[in-house]
Motif scaffolding. Structure first.
Motif: not given
Length: 384
Positions: A307-323, A352-364
């Motif tokens: 329907x529109x352009x879509x970009x997914x950003x993976x949300x992964x654990x930051x280096x140096x953080x556990x818990x 680097x553990x996959x914890x979520x993702x974010x989708x960005x939609x836009x006509x451009x």
């Protein structure tokens, strides 16, 4: 068969984030869904009609689980194939089939399959272990650098490493592996193909994947891919050829390289919903998860157009953080138009553990990519 608000039962092997997003569709259609996963804290636990804790690699556990359902699918390839074969022989519908999974589960077998069926792929050699590979390098049978891949068990960047010198072998498990020629490429692409038992086939648009240089994980998925129409057409045609030879049912994500001279080489496939299709939840007429459900139940396939352009950003654990996980600055991205976060429900973060993702939609597409970069630099997955 009546699937909706009925006694029909769908089984899912694996209770991770892919299963969780598939459950959104089963709940939308009111389809009873059972899930098996080894973890009591699996993301699928709260969304399924019944949740079972147990090993996906144990024959009896998988077999006994499968006997309770009418159709069985999976969200992870590391499952007991012998149990699936027995279930199939006893009349349980298993999609994708154990035969398809056998061809895909071992990366060496998968590469041999491409060669046998004249599907373009990077040159490679198979080895029983890293010791044999080191001997081949010492005898100048393999030229440096190359890509080492474990034939089994690799995922999310694990089981893959670029070997540039003898020190690169440090820390590698002495397991069956392949040595693959490094390909100079412009882009890493993917095409998702869907096939029903009745033979209806549809492909999603070609997406472009940008990888994290250290973790070898996808950071961004961009749809549509910023490539020439002729290259996109060729990529979809090759994906269809791969799908035809595997003769799978359900989704098949075909990952590819676009070389410097615009050839398309198949890297590997995944017979399930895939990271490269997450954008489709917001950006497509039919999400990959609904499409997988339609396919394995032999229902008419949905429209795969965006329907529109879509970009997914993976949300992964930051280096140096556990818990215990904290999504720092998530409220800031929630205030942006066209930005939708998906939190997978994993309580513990690690690098680097996959914890979520974010989708960005836009006509451009250019504006969507700019916002994606902003999102990536704003939200951080850290721990308490």
């Amino acid at each position: 068969m009546n699937y909706f608000s009925s006694d029909f039962k769908l089984g899912i092997l694996g209770g991770g984030q892919l299963g969780k997003m598939l459950l959104t569709e089963t709940r939308k259609f009111d389809i009873q869904t059972y899930v098996l996963d080894p973890s009591d804290e699996a993301p699928c636990k709260i969304g399924s009609n019944k949740f079972f804790k147990g090993s996906l690699m144990d024959f009896d556990t998988v077999y006994n689980f499968g006997k309770q359902v009418d159709v069985l699918t999976f969200e992870i390839e590391l499952v007991n194939i012998e149990a699936l074969e027995k279930l199939e022989s006893e009349g349980i519908k298993v999609y994708p089939s154990p035969k398809t999974l056998r061809l895909i589960q071992n990366k060496g077998t998968q590469k041999d399959f491409y060669t046998t069926n004249n599907i373009p792929t990077a040159a490679y050699k198979r080895f029983e272990n890293v010791t044999a590979l080191k001997t081949a390098v010492a005898n100048n049978e393999i030229a440096l650098p190359f890509v080492w891949k474990s034939t089994e068990g690799g995922y999310d960047g694990n089981g893959v490493k670029v070997i540039r010198n003898s020190d690169s072998f440090n820390g590698l498990p002495d397991v069956q592996c392949i040595a693959e020629t490094m390909i100079p490429f412009k882009n890493e692409l993917a095409v998702i193909v869907t096939r029903t038992p009745s033979g209806e086939i549809k492909t999603y648009p070609v997406v472009e994947m940008e990888f994290h240089p250290e973790a070898n994980q996808v950071e961004y998925v961009i749809c549509p891919a910023r490539i020439d129409d002729a290259v996109a057409e060729n990529a979809r045609a090759i994906a269809l050829k791969v799908s035809e030879h595997f003769n799978h049912v359900g989704l098949l994500a075909v990952e590819m390289f676009q070389t410097e001279d615009d050839r398309i080489l198949v890297n590997e496939v995944a017979p399930r919903p895939h990271n490269s299709g997450h954008y489709s939840i917001e950006a497509s007429y039919t999400s990959q998860f609904e499409q997988h459900l339609r396919a394995i139940l032999d229902l008419p396939l949905g429209n795969t157009d965006s329907k529109v352009a879509g970009i997914m950003v993976n949300l992964v654990g930051e280096e140096g953080y556990s818990g215990n996980v904290i999504y720092e600055n998530i409220e800031k991205i929630l205030g942006q138009d066209g930005v939708t976060p998906h939190i997978y429900g994993k309580k513990e973060t690690r690098p680097f553990r996959k914890m979520g993702h974010v989708t960005i939609v836009n006509q451009d597409i250019a504006e969507a990519r700019r916002v994606a970069q902003e999102v990536k630099s704003t939200i951080r997955v850290i721990s308490q």
